[in-house]
Design a protein around this motif. Structure first.
Motif, mmCIF file in Angstrom:
data_model
loop_
_atom_site.group_PDB
_atom_site.id
_atom_site.type_symbol
_atom_site.label_atom_id
_atom_site.label_comp_id
_atom_site.label_asym_id
_atom_site.label_seq_id
_atom_site.Cartn_x
_atom_site.Cartn_y
_atom_site.Cartn_z
ATOM 1 N N THR B 225 -21.609 -42.061 -20.711
ATOM 2 C CA THR B 225 -20.478 -41.306 -21.255
ATOM 3 C C THR B 225 -19.241 -41.415 -20.381
ATOM 4 O OG1 THR B 225 -21.369 -39.384 -20.128
ATOM 5 C CG2 THR B 225 -21.837 -39.569 -22.479
ATOM 6 N N GLY B 226 -19.422 -41.871 -19.145
ATOM 7 C CA GLY B 226 -18.276 -41.955 -18.251
ATOM 8 C C GLY B 226 -17.836 -40.596 -17.725
ATOM 9 N N LEU B 227 -18.648 -39.575 -17.921
ATOM 10 C CA LEU B 227 -18.312 -38.244 -17.414
ATOM 11 C C LEU B 227 -18.577 -38.183 -15.911
ATOM 12 C CD1 LEU B 227 -19.886 -36.152 -20.284
ATOM 13 C CD2 LEU B 227 -17.472 -36.166 -19.697
ATOM 14 N N LEU B 228 -18.139 -37.084 -15.298
ATOM 15 C CA LEU B 228 -18.353 -36.913 -13.863
ATOM 16 C C LEU B 228 -19.839 -36.798 -13.570
ATOM 17 C CD1 LEU B 228 -15.796 -34.402 -12.416
ATOM 18 C CD2 LEU B 228 -16.090 -36.789 -11.829
ATOM 19 N N TYR B 229 -20.530 -36.028 -14.395
ATOM 20 C CA TYR B 229 -21.975 -35.870 -14.282
ATOM 21 C C TYR B 229 -22.474 -35.427 -15.646
ATOM 22 C CZ TYR B 229 -19.949 -31.314 -13.253
ATOM 23 O OH TYR B 229 -19.169 -30.208 -13.286
ATOM 24 N N PHE B 230 -23.743 -35.513 -15.857
ATOM 25 C CA PHE B 230 -24.277 -35.156 -17.163
ATOM 26 C C PHE B 230 -25.389 -34.134 -16.950
ATOM 27 C CE2 PHE B 230 -26.263 -35.441 -21.244
ATOM 28 C CZ PHE B 230 -25.261 -35.848 -22.110
ATOM 29 N N PRO B 231 -25.059 -32.852 -16.972
ATOM 30 C CA PRO B 231 -26.046 -31.833 -16.646
ATOM 31 C C PRO B 231 -26.919 -31.484 -17.845
ATOM 32 C CG PRO B 231 -23.942 -30.815 -17.067
ATOM 33 C CD PRO B 231 -23.752 -32.285 -17.291
ATOM 34 N N ILE B 232 -28.140 -31.071 -17.565
ATOM 35 C CA ILE B 232 -28.997 -30.521 -18.614
ATOM 36 C C ILE B 232 -29.021 -29.009 -18.404
ATOM 37 C CG2 ILE B 232 -31.267 -30.629 -19.701
ATOM 38 C CD1 ILE B 232 -29.932 -33.368 -19.602
ATOM 39 N N THR B 233 -28.456 -28.283 -19.352
ATOM 40 C CA THR B 233 -28.402 -26.827 -19.266
ATOM 41 C C THR B 233 -29.148 -26.256 -20.472
ATOM 42 O OG1 THR B 233 -26.431 -26.445 -20.609
ATOM 43 C CG2 THR B 233 -26.051 -27.149 -18.344
ATOM 44 N N PRO B 234 -29.266 -24.936 -20.572
ATOM 45 C CA PRO B 234 -29.982 -24.382 -21.725
ATOM 46 C C PRO B 234 -29.395 -24.824 -23.062
ATOM 47 C CG PRO B 234 -29.603 -22.681 -20.103
ATOM 48 C CD PRO B 234 -28.902 -23.905 -19.614
ATOM 49 N N THR B 235 -28.093 -25.088 -23.106
ATOM 50 C CA THR B 235 -27.465 -25.425 -24.387
ATOM 51 C C THR B 235 -26.857 -26.809 -24.440
ATOM 52 O OG1 THR B 235 -25.526 -24.303 -23.552
ATOM 53 C CG2 THR B 235 -26.917 -23.059 -25.068
ATOM 54 N N PHE B 236 -26.781 -27.476 -23.328
ATOM 55 C CA PHE B 236 -26.177 -28.808 -23.294
ATOM 56 C C PHE B 236 -27.202 -29.818 -22.825
ATOM 57 C CE2 PHE B 236 -23.811 -32.296 -21.416
ATOM 58 C CZ PHE B 236 -22.848 -32.546 -22.374
ATOM 59 N N LEU B 239 -26.628 -28.529 -28.000
ATOM 60 C CA LEU B 239 -25.676 -28.060 -29.011
ATOM 61 C C LEU B 239 -24.386 -28.891 -29.026
ATOM 62 C CD1 LEU B 239 -26.019 -24.199 -28.519
ATOM 63 C CD2 LEU B 239 -27.242 -25.666 -30.104
ATOM 64 N N GLY B 240 -24.441 -30.075 -28.444
ATOM 65 C CA GLY B 240 -23.247 -30.914 -28.439
ATOM 66 C C GLY B 240 -22.253 -30.463 -27.384
ATOM 67 N N PRO B 241 -21.032 -31.028 -27.421
ATOM 68 C CA PRO B 241 -20.047 -30.707 -26.380
ATOM 69 C C PRO B 241 -19.785 -29.208 -26.238
ATOM 70 C CG PRO B 241 -19.269 -32.488 -27.774
ATOM 71 C CD PRO B 241 -20.539 -32.006 -28.381
ATOM 72 N N LEU B 242 -19.822 -28.474 -27.339
ATOM 73 C CA LEU B 242 -19.565 -27.035 -27.248
ATOM 74 C C LEU B 242 -20.662 -26.322 -26.477
ATOM 75 C CD1 LEU B 242 -17.996 -25.719 -30.551
ATOM 76 C CD2 LEU B 242 -17.067 -25.670 -28.245
ATOM 77 N N GLY B 243 -21.816 -26.960 -26.378
ATOM 78 C CA GLY B 243 -22.908 -26.398 -25.602
ATOM 79 C C GLY B 243 -22.527 -26.180 -24.152
ATOM 80 N N MET B 244 -21.459 -26.892 -23.715
ATOM 81 C CA MET B 244 -20.934 -26.700 -22.356
ATOM 82 C C MET B 244 -20.452 -25.266 -22.169
ATOM 83 S SD MET B 244 -20.641 -29.144 -20.034
ATOM 84 C CE MET B 244 -20.479 -30.879 -19.715
ATOM 85 N N LEU B 245 -20.025 -24.649 -23.261
ATOM 86 C CA LEU B 245 -19.520 -23.271 -23.175
ATOM 87 C C LEU B 245 -20.641 -22.252 -23.421
ATOM 88 C CD1 LEU B 245 -16.076 -23.438 -24.988
ATOM 89 C CD2 LEU B 245 -16.500 -23.026 -22.583
ATOM 90 N N GLY B 246 -21.863 -22.745 -23.610
ATOM 91 C CA GLY B 246 -22.973 -21.834 -23.890
ATOM 92 C C GLY B 246 -23.456 -21.135 -22.640
ATOM 93 N N TYR B 247 -22.650 -20.224 -22.143
ATOM 94 C CA TYR B 247 -23.009 -19.506 -20.917
ATOM 95 C C TYR B 247 -23.983 -18.379 -21.238
ATOM 96 C CZ TYR B 247 -18.904 -21.869 -19.071
ATOM 97 O OH TYR B 247 -17.990 -22.810 -18.693
ATOM 98 N N LEU B 248 -24.876 -18.127 -20.308
ATOM 99 C CA LEU B 248 -25.750 -16.960 -20.441
ATOM 100 C C LEU B 248 -24.977 -15.745 -19.934
ATOM 101 C CD1 LEU B 248 -29.017 -18.605 -19.091
ATOM 102 C CD2 LEU B 248 -28.300 -18.331 -21.462
ATOM 103 N N PRO B 249 -25.267 -14.558 -20.488
ATOM 104 C CA PRO B 249 -24.458 -13.385 -20.134
ATOM 105 C C PRO B 249 -24.852 -12.759 -18.798
ATOM 106 C CG PRO B 249 -26.066 -12.811 -21.790
ATOM 107 C CD PRO B 249 -26.263 -14.262 -21.534
ATOM 108 N N ALA B 250 -24.691 -13.496 -17.734
ATOM 109 C CA ALA B 250 -24.971 -12.934 -16.412
ATOM 110 C C ALA B 250 -23.819 -12.019 -16.007
ATOM 111 C CB ALA B 250 -25.129 -14.059 -15.406
ATOM 112 N N LYS B 251 -24.135 -11.071 -15.154
ATOM 113 C CA LYS B 251 -23.087 -10.171 -14.662
ATOM 114 C C LYS B 251 -22.319 -10.863 -13.540
ATOM 115 C CE LYS B 251 -21.276 -6.029 -13.559
ATOM 116 N NZ LYS B 251 -20.358 -5.322 -14.438
ATOM 117 N N PHE B 252 -20.975 -10.913 -13.666
ATOM 118 C CA PHE B 252 -20.154 -11.569 -12.645
ATOM 119 C C PHE B 252 -19.641 -10.561 -11.634
ATOM 120 C CE2 PHE B 252 -18.337 -15.971 -13.446
ATOM 121 C CZ PHE B 252 -19.451 -16.413 -14.103
ATOM 122 N N LYS B 253 -19.714 -10.949 -10.375
ATOM 123 C CA LYS B 253 -19.076 -10.146 -9.334
ATOM 124 C C LYS B 253 -18.176 -11.047 -8.513
ATOM 125 C CE LYS B 253 -22.245 -6.342 -8.898
ATOM 126 N NZ LYS B 253 -23.364 -5.769 -8.180
#
Lengths: 373, 304
Positions: B225-236, B239-253
């Motif tokens: 793909t020529g991307l910087l890296y190709f991660p395997i995440t729960p949604t990517f 779910l396609g490119p939008l899966g990159m935005l598939g964040y789990l609802p962790a609490k941010f501090k």
């Protein structure tokens, strides 16, 4: 204001040592002609001599034209005979679509070396050398800084023929400046110029009904108005500003912003990969899409213009105003087409007006009735 | 703009020579060069860096607002450590496939700071060359991580800049290595801050590692793909490119630490490689220490 400032004030406000006898190379180019016209309005400049291998394209009143190619022995004779103190080198070709690569190289590199050789001989009267260069010196790459300053070297070796030529020409000027310590050498790097009288590749592109863009890219563009280019050359001719200066108007616009200001619509059809490969067939179809523009349409380029502003140069237009002015021109152009008279150089008439004892060379008369109509 | 041209000192003592050899410009010349910066014309909605008020506003009001308020429920500590004026370089830990930390830090400053200022996020040059990203990234306030860009922003424009010294090494790391800071480059960010006489503000982000866990890196797909890296995440890539935005609802501090002033560090601290490394190490240690503390105090990944 402290006394320190006052001291500084007198230091640069002071006009240049002696810009009295000027040689303009490339007189028949747009820039050479405009510059000579501008210099004619300064009475303290005694002599303006223009050289080129073609006839002048702009009307001039007291500039003397010598038709000569870039042969250094001939130019050297002119320089010595006329005791030229300032040489303004405005020949540079910056658009690979206007000139064949061989001719461009001949003019940009060999030509520059010849002019420099003509100025560098022992006992030469030349005290100032102004070189019109281009922001193509910096090239245009993915890992460029957002604003180039004059002390930056280009991060990659030049990719296109024009860029290579410009880098080579500037190296020659640098070497000349190092060797001749009694000469003030000024290099002006101009960014893309826009203006009603100039047919650049950018102007051509913006003249299209739909402006092509590379899909997925919105590069930053900076322009400078053609009048500001002439003013900058004039500024360098009249003041002592050694060194290299970027000439680019305030403000860097996004290409989409430019298209909006022109009232056009974008057409994102150029492929993001292999844009260079598609440029060649497009050129064959008549599109004016030079090599050095390909990367500009992807990555854009911005210049830091503060160094020149620090020498009291004031730009007449910002990038945005330049684009707006150009937009006005595009809308007016169909209405005004053909109504502007064109100028042809008549050698005998010009010589008569300059040299005949019967012509009354009175300054007042000259301003009422310009010569060479 | 009619700049207030005050001084001409330094014109002759700072000719166009090599940048490396040039000493730090005199104070007055610095002020003058700042005055000569082009002003943004009021009619424009895009600045000289390509940042678009409109696009940024849309993102801020929708996607980022949603993630900040409702999804990650960001909790901010020490926002007063972000200076209200002058250049400051924020230094943060970094994680996540498409890292959400930068946007949350920017949003925290915009929403919680008494005198909010735009934050410039430095990103890899890669993004400038990738279609789509290249168009969007500058519009929402990202600039390429070029030393000259950082210097201009910090020194001349006196803005806030965010860097992730871990860079790609931070976002590449897998879930099992979470909250373990990677090497802080060669300390280039400290050098940049010193040269710009800017403050360094360490920032700790907890939650991003769990929001976008990376289970593996697919080397082959990355090359294709020529991307910087190709991660395997729960949604990517499930779910396609939008899966990159598939964040789990962790609490941010988010915790902003006390700023480090680079002005009192000697006449030319940036050329002192030892000092640069020491400061970089110290910042790294402080962030790591605070991260441990924050993770230790956290009772639940999802509720804080």
């Amino acid at each position: 204001m402290s006394e320190h400032d006052a001291a500084g004030e007198t230091m640069t406000r002071q006009p240049a040592h002696t810009t009295k006898r000027v040689l303009v190379t490339g007189l028949s180019t747009y820039w050479g002609g405009r510059l000579a016209q501008a210099l004619e309005s300064h009475p303290e400049i005694e002599t303006i001599i223009g050289v080129d291998n073609r006839d002048p394209t702009r009307e001039l009143t007291r500039t003397e034209f010598v038709k000569v190619s870039n042969q250094h022995s001939l130019i050297q004779r002119i320089v010595t005979a006329a005791e030229i103190d300032t040489v303004i080198d405005s020949r540079l070709v910056v658009d690979s679509m206007t000139t064949a690569p061989r001719l461009a190289h001949e003019n940009n590199v060999i030509g520059t070396m010849n002019i420099l050789a003509a100025c560098a001989t022992g006992g030469s009267p030349v005290r100032k050398y102004v070189f019109k260069s281009s922001a193509h010196y910096y090239g245009c790459e993915q890992d460029d800084p957002a604003f180039f300053t004059e002390d930056m070297r280009r991060p990659h070796s030049p990719g296109t023929a024009i860029e290579r030529d410009i880098v080579e020409a500037e190296a020659a000027v640098d070497e000349f400046a190092d060797r001749s310590s009694n000469v003030t050498a000024t290099v002006l790097r101009f960014t893309n110029v826009l203006g009603p009288h100039l047919a650049t590749s950018h102007a051509r592109m913006f003249g299209l009904p739909l402006v092509p863009m590379v899909l997925g890219f919105d590069p930053r563009c900076q322009f400078v108005h053609e009048d500001d280019v002439v003013h900058a050359l004039e500024h360098a001719a009249l003041h002592d500003i050694p060194g290299t200066y970027n000439v680019a108007a305030d403000g860097v616009l996004a290409l989409s912003e430019v298209i909006g200001l022109l009232g056009k619509r974008p057409l994102p059809v150029l492929p993001p990969w292999g844009t260079g490969a598609i440029a060649a067939p497009l050129r064959r179809l008549g599109a004016r899409f030079p090599d050095e523009m390909v990367n500009q349409l992807r990555f854009g380029r911005g210049l830091d213009n503060r160094k020149l502003k620090a020498t009291y140069f004031a730009y007449g237009y910002t990038s945005r105003e330049t684009v707006q002015k150009f937009g006005e021109h595009l809308r007016l152009h169909p209405v005004l087409r053909g109504s502007e008279g064109s100028y042809t150089y008549e050698k005998e008439v010009e010589e008569f007006l300059r040299w005949s004892p019967h012509v009354q060379r009175d300054d007042e008369r000259a301003s009422e009735e310009p010569f060479g109509i | 703009m009619t700049p207030d041209r005050t001084s001409l000192s330094g014109r002759d003592d700072a000719p166009a020579t090599d940048a490396d050899e040039r000493p730090l410009p005199a104070r007055r010349e610095v002020e003058r060069m700042r005055d000569l910066l082009p002003a943004i014309e009021p009619e424009r909605r895009v600045d000289d860096w390509g940042r678009s008020e409109r696009v940024e506003g849309v993102f801020d009001a929708t996607l980022i607002e949603f993630f900040y308020r409702y999804w990650f429920r960001c909790e901010v500590e020490g926002i007063e450590h972000v200076p209200s004026d002058g250049g400051a370089l924020l230094v943060s830990n970094h994680s996540g496939a498409l890292p959400p930390d930068a946007a949350m830090i920017a949003k925290a400053i915009r929403d919680e700071h008494p005198q909010p200022r735009p934050l410039n996020i430095t990103v890899e040059h890669f993004f400038k060359g990738y279609p789509g990203f290249s168009m969007l990234i500058p519009k929402i306030g990202c600039v390429a991580a070029h030393p000259a860009n950082v210097h201009r922003l910090l020194f001349d424009e006196r803005q806030l800049v965010l860097v992730f010294p871990e860079g790609r090494k931070g976002t590449e790391k897998l879930y099992k290595e979470r909250y373990r800071l990677r090497r802080f480059g060669r300390g280039g960010f400290v050098e940049a801050a010193m040269r710009a006489e800017a403050k360094l503000v360490p920032v700790c982000v907890v939650g991003a590692e769990e929001a976008a866990p990376v289970f593996a890196q697919a080397k082959l797909l990355q090359r294709m793909t020529g991307l910087l890296y190709f991660p395997i995440t729960p949604t990517f890539p499930l779910l396609g490119p939008l899966g990159m935005l598939g964040y789990l609802p962790a609490k941010f501090k988010l915790r902003f630490l006390e700023p480090i002033d680079t002005v009192g560090m000697g006449s030319d601290p940036a050329s002192d490689k030892g000092l640069v490394q020491t400061v970089a190490q110290e910042i790294r240690a402080r962030i790591q220490e605070n991260l441990h503390e924050m993770v230790g105090e956290r009772k639940s990944v999802w509720f804080g």
